[in-house]
Design a protein around this motif. Structure first.
Motif, PDB file in Angstrom:
ATOM      1  N   TYR A  44      27.540  63.126-109.025  1.00  0.00           N
ATOM      2  CA  TYR A  44      27.851  63.190-107.596  1.00  0.00           C
ATOM      3  C   TYR A  44      26.937  64.162-106.853  1.00  0.00           C
ATOM      4  O   TYR A  44      26.525  63.893-105.721  1.00  0.00           O
ATOM      5  CB  TYR A  44      29.319  63.583-107.388  1.00  0.00           C
ATOM      6  N   ASP A  45      26.611  65.284-107.508  1.00  0.00           N
ATOM      7  CA  ASP A  45      25.803  66.321-106.845  1.00  0.00           C
ATOM      8  C   ASP A  45      24.341  65.925-106.700  1.00  0.00           C
ATOM      9  O   ASP A  45      23.658  66.403-105.786  1.00  0.00           O
ATOM     10  CB  ASP A  45      25.895  67.637-107.629  1.00  0.00           C
ATOM     11  N   ILE A  46      23.856  65.068-107.600  1.00  0.00           N
ATOM     12  CA  ILE A  46      22.442  64.683-107.551  1.00  0.00           C
ATOM     13  C   ILE A  46      22.285  63.218-107.158  1.00  0.00           C
ATOM     14  O   ILE A  46      21.686  62.891-106.135  1.00  0.00           O
ATOM     15  CB  ILE A  46      21.748  64.940-108.904  1.00  0.00           C
ATOM     16  N   LYS A 104      22.768  58.682-100.738  1.00  0.00           N
ATOM     17  CA  LYS A 104      23.171  58.659 -99.329  1.00  0.00           C
ATOM     18  C   LYS A 104      21.980  58.923 -98.403  1.00  0.00           C
ATOM     19  O   LYS A 104      21.980  58.485 -97.257  1.00  0.00           O
ATOM     20  CB  LYS A 104      24.288  59.686 -99.089  1.00  0.00           C
ATOM     21  N   ILE A 105      20.978  59.640 -98.906  1.00  0.00           N
ATOM     22  CA  ILE A 105      19.744  59.849 -98.135  1.00  0.00           C
ATOM     23  C   ILE A 105      18.880  58.595 -98.197  1.00  0.00           C
ATOM     24  O   ILE A 105      18.304  58.159 -97.191  1.00  0.00           O
ATOM     25  CB  ILE A 105      18.965  61.057 -98.687  1.00  0.00           C
ATOM     26  N   ILE A 114      24.533  60.656-106.242  1.00  0.00           N
ATOM     27  CA  ILE A 114      25.205  60.176-105.026  1.00  0.00           C
ATOM     28  C   ILE A 114      24.660  60.883-103.787  1.00  0.00           C
ATOM     29  O   ILE A 114      24.439  60.251-102.737  1.00  0.00           O
ATOM     30  CB  ILE A 114      26.733  60.372-105.133  1.00  0.00           C
ATOM     31  N   LYS A 115      24.410  62.169-103.890  1.00  0.00           N
ATOM     32  CA  LYS A 115      23.873  62.935-102.760  1.00  0.00           C
ATOM     33  C   LYS A 115      22.560  62.327-102.276  1.00  0.00           C
ATOM     34  O   LYS A 115      22.346  62.134-101.063  1.00  0.00           O
ATOM     35  CB  LYS A 115      23.667  64.393-103.163  1.00  0.00           C
ATOM     36  N   ASN A 116      21.661  62.008-103.182  1.00  0.00           N
ATOM     37  CA  ASN A 116      20.363  61.465-102.801  1.00  0.00           C
ATOM     38  C   ASN A 116      20.440  59.980-102.461  1.00  0.00           C
ATOM     39  O   ASN A 116      19.630  59.481-101.673  1.00  0.00           O
ATOM     40  CB  ASN A 116      19.343  61.717-103.909  1.00  0.00           C
ATOM     41  N   ARG A 168      25.458  55.371 -97.243  1.00  0.00           N
ATOM     42  CA  ARG A 168      26.086  56.542 -96.641  1.00  0.00           C
ATOM     43  C   ARG A 168      27.273  56.129 -95.768  1.00  0.00           C
ATOM     44  O   ARG A 168      28.347  56.746 -95.833  1.00  0.00           O
ATOM     45  CB  ARG A 168      25.062  57.325 -95.814  1.00  0.00           C
ATOM     46  N   GLU A 223      31.395  56.949 -96.636  1.00  0.00           N
ATOM     47  CA  GLU A 223      32.343  57.575 -95.711  1.00  0.00           C
ATOM     48  C   GLU A 223      33.585  56.704 -95.535  1.00  0.00           C
ATOM     49  O   GLU A 223      34.717  57.219 -95.509  1.00  0.00           O
ATOM     50  CB  GLU A 223      31.654  57.811 -94.361  1.00  0.00           C
ATOM     51  N   ALA A 245      14.033  61.578-102.062  1.00  0.00           N
ATOM     52  CA  ALA A 245      15.351  61.252-102.608  1.00  0.00           C
ATOM     53  C   ALA A 245      15.221  60.281-103.780  1.00  0.00           C
ATOM     54  O   ALA A 245      15.902  60.429-104.807  1.00  0.00           O
ATOM     55  CB  ALA A 245      16.237  60.665-101.511  1.00  0.00           C
TER      56      ALA A 245
END
Length: 295
Positions: free
Chosen positions: A253-255, A261-262, A257-259, A268, A272, A158
């Motif tokens: 957001y797709d790359i 959160k990992i 923020i997604k990573n 993460r 939420e 990530a």
């Protein structure tokens, strides 16, 4: 007990006591005339805070310690972090001594990779990879969630995706006036200032209904200002529009923020809660575009 006596008993300045109250560490009773009355519990907490600060424990960690039912376990976490910092300082000192002796950069880089890199937090690694205004932006907005280390293969992957993404993105070059504005506005921010800002944000996300109720007047003034010509002609507005455009068009957001959160469990969880807080906020103030509130 009044603050003058509290300061004498706890060996703290008035400003220190006021600061610890602002940070939500103590809650004295406030009289109608504005005077504060400190309880025995407040005094004990202030003594505790004073002792912990003198051995280098941060405000954030002190808050965790005060709220913990297991003080020893909470302190052990602080000791672990201190040990890591101590080991990192020793490794840095050895590297510096070797450079003084022969100034061999190749050897220094090898030593750093083998003995120092493992001590860096995610935030430190990102700031080293991205010096300048964008590194500051990342630190300001996400630093509180990046104090951990990369300790799994999933997080390592990530992190690599985040670095690759940030290094390849285009269209985020700022005009000189905006870059100067951002650098000046963040140059003098101390860790305590960032902690205060972070506490406000977290409080708003964790207790949204109560936050909106307590800050109704200020929020409405803020929203009025955001819709004013004065704000729309400001450098801050130009900065916001550039960042919003970048976020919407770059895969942010797709790359990223997604990573993120990992990479960060705490982010993460925050993300939420933020989504839920945004819904509450937009239900109350539907005139506001939700892109203003996304992190």
């Amino acid at each position: 007990m009044y603050i003058k006596d509290v300061c004498s008993k706890c060996k703290l300045t008035k400003k220190a006591v006021e600061y610890y109250e602002q940070q939500g560490l103590i809650y004295p009773k406030v009289l109608e005339n504005g005077y504060r009355i400190y309880s025995e519990e407040d005094i004990n907490k202030l003594k505790e805070i004073g002792a912990l600060r003198k051995i280098g424990i941060s405000i954030a960690d002190i808050k965790d310690i005060l709220e913990s039912n297991n003080k020893s376990a909470a302190l052990s976490k602080c000791k672990y972090k201190m040990n890591l910092e101590f080991e990192k300082s020793i490794a840095k000192k050895k590297c510096l001594e070797q450079l003084i002796k022969d100034y061999n950069i190749d050897n220094a880089l090898k030593y750093i990779e083998e003995n120092i890199d493992k001590f860096f937090t995610i935030k430190e690694k990102l700031l080293q990879s991205f010096p300048g205004w964008y590194g500051m932006y990342l630190s300001i907005h996400f630093g509180q969630f990046l104090n951990g280390k990369i300790d799994t293969e999933e997080k390592e992957n990530a992190y690599k995706k985040i670095v690759e993404y940030l290094d390849k993105i285009e269209g985020i070059q700022l005009p000189d006036e905006l870059e100067e504005y951002l650098l000046q506005s963040t140059e003098y921010l101390e860790d305590v200032d960032m902690q205060k800002i972070n506490n406000i944000i977290l409080d708003a996300v964790n207790n949204t209904e109560e936050y909106l109720k307590q800050n109704k007047e200020d929020i409405e003034k803020y929203l009025e200002f955001k819709n004013s010509d004065e704000y729309k002609n400001s450098i801050a507005y130009k900065m916001q529009q550039l960042l919003l455009k970048f976020q919407q068009e770059s895969g942010y957001y797709d790359i990223f923020i997604k990573n993120l959160k990992i990479l960060s469990d705490s982010y993460r969880e925050y993300f939420e809660k933020l989504q839920a807080a945004n819904k509450i906020f937009l239900d109350k103030y539907p005139q506001i575009d939700n892109t203003y509130n996304r992190l």
